[in-house]
Design an enzyme around this catalytic site. Sequence first.
Site, PDB file in Angstrom:
ATOM      1  N   ASP A 103       1.357   1.188   5.350  1.00 40.75           N
ATOM      2  CA  ASP A 103       1.534   2.414   6.285  1.00 40.75           C
ATOM      3  C   ASP A 103       3.440   2.079   6.990  1.00 40.75           C
ATOM      4  O   ASP A 103       3.856   1.412   7.154  1.00 40.75           O
ATOM      5  CB  ASP A 103       0.283   2.391   6.877  1.00 40.75           C
ATOM      6  CG  ASP A 103      -0.516   3.507   7.025  1.00 40.75           C
ATOM      7  OD1 ASP A 103      -0.666   3.907   6.140  1.00 40.75           O
ATOM      8  OD2 ASP A 103      -1.764   2.718   7.005  1.00 40.75           O
TER       9      ASP A 103
ATOM     10  N   TYR B  91      -3.197 -11.483   6.076  1.00 42.26           N
ATOM     11  CA  TYR B  91      -2.733 -10.819   7.465  1.00 42.26           C
ATOM     12  C   TYR B  91      -2.881 -11.388   7.893  1.00 42.26           C
ATOM     13  O   TYR B  91      -2.971 -11.865   8.669  1.00 42.26           O
ATOM     14  CB  TYR B  91      -3.247  -8.849   7.065  1.00 42.26           C
ATOM     15  CG  TYR B  91      -3.453  -8.137   6.502  1.00 42.26           C
ATOM     16  CD1 TYR B  91      -2.251  -6.981   6.269  1.00 42.26           C
ATOM     17  CD2 TYR B  91      -4.133  -7.622   4.467  1.00 42.26           C
ATOM     18  CE1 TYR B  91      -1.718  -5.805   5.387  1.00 42.26           C
ATOM     19  CE2 TYR B  91      -4.407  -7.390   4.098  1.00 42.26           C
ATOM     20  CZ  TYR B  91      -2.780  -5.916   4.339  1.00 42.26           C
ATOM     21  OH  TYR B  91      -2.583  -4.972   2.900  1.00 42.26           O
TER      22      TYR B  91
END
Lengths: 244, 244
Positions: A51, A109
């Site tokens: 994003d 992540y």
Amino acid sequence: MKILTTVAYDGTNYYGWQRQNGQITVQEVLENAIKNLFGKHIEIRGASRTDSGVHATGQRMVFLQDTNIPMNNLPLAINNFLPKDIKILKTQEVKENFHPQYNAKNKTYTYKIYNEKIMNPLYNNYAWHVKPTLNIENMVLAGESLVGEHNFLSFCARGATSKTFVRTIYSIDIQKNNDNIIEITINGNGFLYNMVRIISGTLAYIGYGKLKVEDMKHIIDAKDRTKAGITAPPQGLILKQINY
Amino acid sequence: MKILTTVAYDGTNYYGWQRQNGQITVQEVLENAIKNLFGKHIEIRGASRTDSGVHATGQRMVFLQDTNIPMNNLPLAINNFLPKDIKILKTQEVKENFHPQYNAKNKTYTYKIYNEKIMNPLYNNYAWHVKPTLNIENMVLAGESLVGEHNFLSFCARGATSKTFVRTIYSIDIQKNNDNIIEITINGNGFLYNMVRIISGTLAYIGYGKLKVEDMKHIIDAKDRTKAGITAPPQGLILKQINY
């Protein structure tokens, strides 16, 4: 030939990975650089659609192009045409049927939280500022409930379309580093839309007592996004690694 | 009353600390914020004149202003008038004769080096990119020669004016963190102009063999800036702490 490429970028100034009209995206800038090198438009396919504001040090992508440039030199050749906030780290030839998403075995992540009353300006674009003091022990305990195979519907942005919401988290590591940053590092076989950010938001709620440690299990069982915590903001998130 | 203030800033978008005509500086932005709060211009005096691009998480400054705002709340009151890349962390009342430079007992700086062939874009504004592989053991050994009281003329920018070039370094710590950043942390009773950046540049030269470990002693003895390594670029430097 099919070329698998490792990419790092500072997502601050981009509208995310995915090409879209009227916005500067990481994919578009990379496609333009590759076009400038090879003299024609070549479509790239990314492993993960990060994003707006999300960073990567281990994004992957593939593109099809025959070249005589040795794989060791190709990153430098492409980097010549890239701005300094996007860099190709590595290129390697893969088989024709290789797919950067479907062939991924696991991804890592890291989500960063700056946990002091007043924000450290050096982390404005690289961490989420959480003012209430977080109890890291409680976050670690709650994180243990997430490890394993679960239906993670409660941790998926509403409206997201996936065939299944079952994913496996292999490990969650939560610790405070020297700069007072709490790093939440998650490795799993795949992640739903906003999953790491919703997990991080939920862990923060547990860290300052808005939710309890044992709530994490109930939230998983509920399969209901409204039971989990907020979606932590994008700038704290880094796509670290994708393994094949 | 005299107010000692701890300040953090991302130096990327500023022409350093010191107020100068026609350029945006950290001092000017802070003086404007204090003016907006108290309704009049109040001069501030910083403990250290950081250069353009240099960061701080522990800069100090003083200003004279009577106020009924409790010292715990004053940082938030001033921060309201500051951009997000400069933040007041703490304020405390000090005696009238307190001087932020002369009363400093010791200061700590950290210099960051990113040591991979291709730069990590997340550190573009926060580390020096050094491509050749650095031998950290050799850097640690060379660093030991710097500890103690020495004439640091070899590590002072040419043209700088100081009464004496003798300073004491209490400790140098050099290690690689999880993000492949080599952090050089130096604590000393005072630092000459560009001293930490020249020491870091010299340690890098030693790290990749352009200079030898034992050269560090000769460089100190030479009292000659041309014998040391280059001045490492500003974005790797953070003023961490000043103790009184």
